[in-house]
Design an enzyme around this catalytic site. Sequence first.
Site, PDB file in Angstrom:
ATOM      1  N   GLY A  74      29.433  48.761  46.969  1.00 11.89           N
ATOM      2  CA  GLY A  74      28.381  48.006  47.636  1.00 11.89           C
ATOM      3  C   GLY A  74      26.985  48.508  47.325  1.00 11.89           C
ATOM      4  N   GLU A 102      26.110  46.818  44.220  1.00 15.86           N
ATOM      5  CA  GLU A 102      25.915  45.401  44.526  1.00 15.86           C
ATOM      6  C   GLU A 102      24.545  45.136  45.140  1.00 15.86           C
ATOM      7  OE1 GLU A 102      30.204  43.434  45.361  1.00 15.86           O
ATOM      8  OE2 GLU A 102      29.742  45.173  46.607  1.00 15.86           O
ATOM      9  N   ALA A 119      30.295  50.938  50.788  1.00 15.13           N
ATOM     10  CA  ALA A 119      30.736  50.747  52.172  1.00 15.13           C
ATOM     11  C   ALA A 119      31.091  52.080  52.824  1.00 15.13           C
ATOM     12  CB  ALA A 119      31.938  49.813  52.213  1.00 15.13           C
ATOM     13  N   GLU A 154      36.011  49.080  43.662  1.00 17.99           N
ATOM     14  CA  GLU A 154      36.715  48.593  44.849  1.00 17.99           C
ATOM     15  C   GLU A 154      38.215  48.428  44.669  1.00 17.99           C
ATOM     16  OE1 GLU A 154      32.445  47.225  45.612  1.00 17.99           O
ATOM     17  OE2 GLU A 154      33.749  47.577  43.896  1.00 17.99           O
TER      18      GLU A 154
END
Length: 266
Positions: free
Chosen positions: A117, A120, A72, A140
């Site tokens: 992310g 991910e 992110a 995270e």
Amino acid sequence: MSEERFGEFVLVRRHEQGHVAELVLDRPKAMNAVSTEMARSIAGACTALGEDRDVRAVVLTSTHERAFCVGADLKERNSFSDADLLRQRPVTRGAYTGVLELPVPTVAAVHGFALGGGFELALACDVIVADRTAVVGLPEVSVGVIPGGGGTQLLPRRVGAARAAELIFSARRVEAVEARELGLVDQLVEEGRDREEALALAARIAGNSPVGLRAAKRALRLGQGLDLRAGLEVEDAAWRATAFSGDRAEGVAAFNERRRPQWPGE
């Protein structure tokens, strides 16, 4: 090869031979950190690829030399109010679910950092090819949140609940060799060859029946987490979707005639 840009930071390359498309993360100045705009573009590109019946496999790649994606965009989020963050949530979810729900096989080509992310996005793919520079992880909790792009669900499906818990709770980074040993990535290749090897794998996949590929992926995904009896019913439904198709007829004919099949894709 044709190219189509989705916003400023995402590029789709359609390789003319082999029915392979490349979904390219192209925000090099930020190491492909996923901003709101970039997330929206990833989702848009996935919608277009999912609707393109000529595409049989997708490879997720990066233009940055030292990173696949660092997750992110925390610089953007630093200016967010709680309301801003809440408004962004469905946009970012759309990016991760867009990759996850592509109806064709997907291969991630990972080098350098694939964190949060970024990892991910790779986990949302069916196969992860990584080179020896890869560093992966879900850090995270070290910044006060949890993996929110599917990590808490996709990682334990790969490596088991206890291993996923250790990796998520510790927020540690895992280098390429250990990542392969733990099953965080599927293939480990020499430095700089992740994209080439991922594209080669996608080309091999795309040589098979498009009807069969989509049905097999659907059965694999829908069957996860079901008991065996229910999973076999999912498989039977997918089999029935292929058994009476033009692809099945062509595949059998080509086998008996000792030639390459010309898939009708229906």
